[in-house]
Design a protein around this motif. Structure first.
Motif, short mmCIF file in Angstrom:
data_model
loop_
_atom_site.label_atom_id
_atom_site.label_comp_id
_atom_site.label_asym_id
_atom_site.label_seq_id
_atom_site.Cartn_x
_atom_site.Cartn_y
_atom_site.Cartn_z
N ARG A 131 0.84 -1.21 0.00
CA ARG A 131 0.00 0.00 0.00
C ARG A 131 0.87 1.25 0.00
N ARG A 141 -9.32 -1.17 -8.73
CA ARG A 141 -10.08 -1.41 -7.51
C ARG A 141 -11.45 -1.95 -7.85
N GLN A 143 -13.56 -1.99 -2.22
CA GLN A 143 -12.40 -1.74 -1.35
C GLN A 143 -11.20 -2.60 -1.73
N ASN A 144 -11.41 -3.57 -2.60
CA ASN A 144 -10.34 -4.53 -2.93
C ASN A 144 -9.44 -4.02 -4.05
N ARG A 145 -8.16 -4.25 -3.87
CA ARG A 145 -7.18 -3.90 -4.91
C ARG A 145 -6.99 -5.13 -5.79
#
Length: 135
Positions: A27, A39, A42-44
């Motif tokens: 991050r 994205r 909320q997930n990358r």
């Protein structure tokens, strides 16, 4: 590893495990503009380009390059992927890093020699003191 548009994708956890680093580190590299995952909520979602860049970031760090230097190389590559400018920049950076390391090696060698001299004198004086105490 999941499939997204037939290109392999990775989660932050998968990359963290693969490279033995923390998700927090990944991050941080993203905050520094070195990685730009897609994205989903909320997930990358990291693509292979992100994975390769992460590998290059870690290699650069291991070689002693700053994150700013690594970012500069990425920007040069993004501007012109097959640029001689990028290769010339990398060569200059490598030469500078080699010069710094050579100087550090010379400094360490000199200090080791001084330590050898101090150790030898201490052992000689200690041996004389012991002989003097025994006699």
């Amino acid at each position: 590893m999941s499939n997204h548009k037939s290109e392999p994708t990775y989660t932050i956890g998968e990359l963290a495990r693969e490279f033995t680093i923390t998700p927090r580190s990944i991050r941080f590299y993203e905050e520094q503009g070195l990685l730009s995952p897609q994205r989903t909520g909320q997930n990358r979602i990291y693509c292979n380009k992100d994975r390769v860049r992460l590998k290059l970031i870690l290699r650069g760090k291991r070689l002693g390059f700053s994150l700013a230097e690594v970012k500069n190389l990425f920007e040069l590559y993004d501007t012109n992927p097959n640029s001689a400018v990028q290769l010339e920049t990398m060569l200059r950076m490598t030469e500078k890093k080699r010069a710094v390391l050579t100087q550090q090696l010379e400094d360490i060698t000199s200090l080791m020699s001084e330590l050898d001299d101090v150790e030898t004198r201490c052992r000689e004086e200690l041996a004389e003191l012991k002989r003097g105490n025994i006699a």
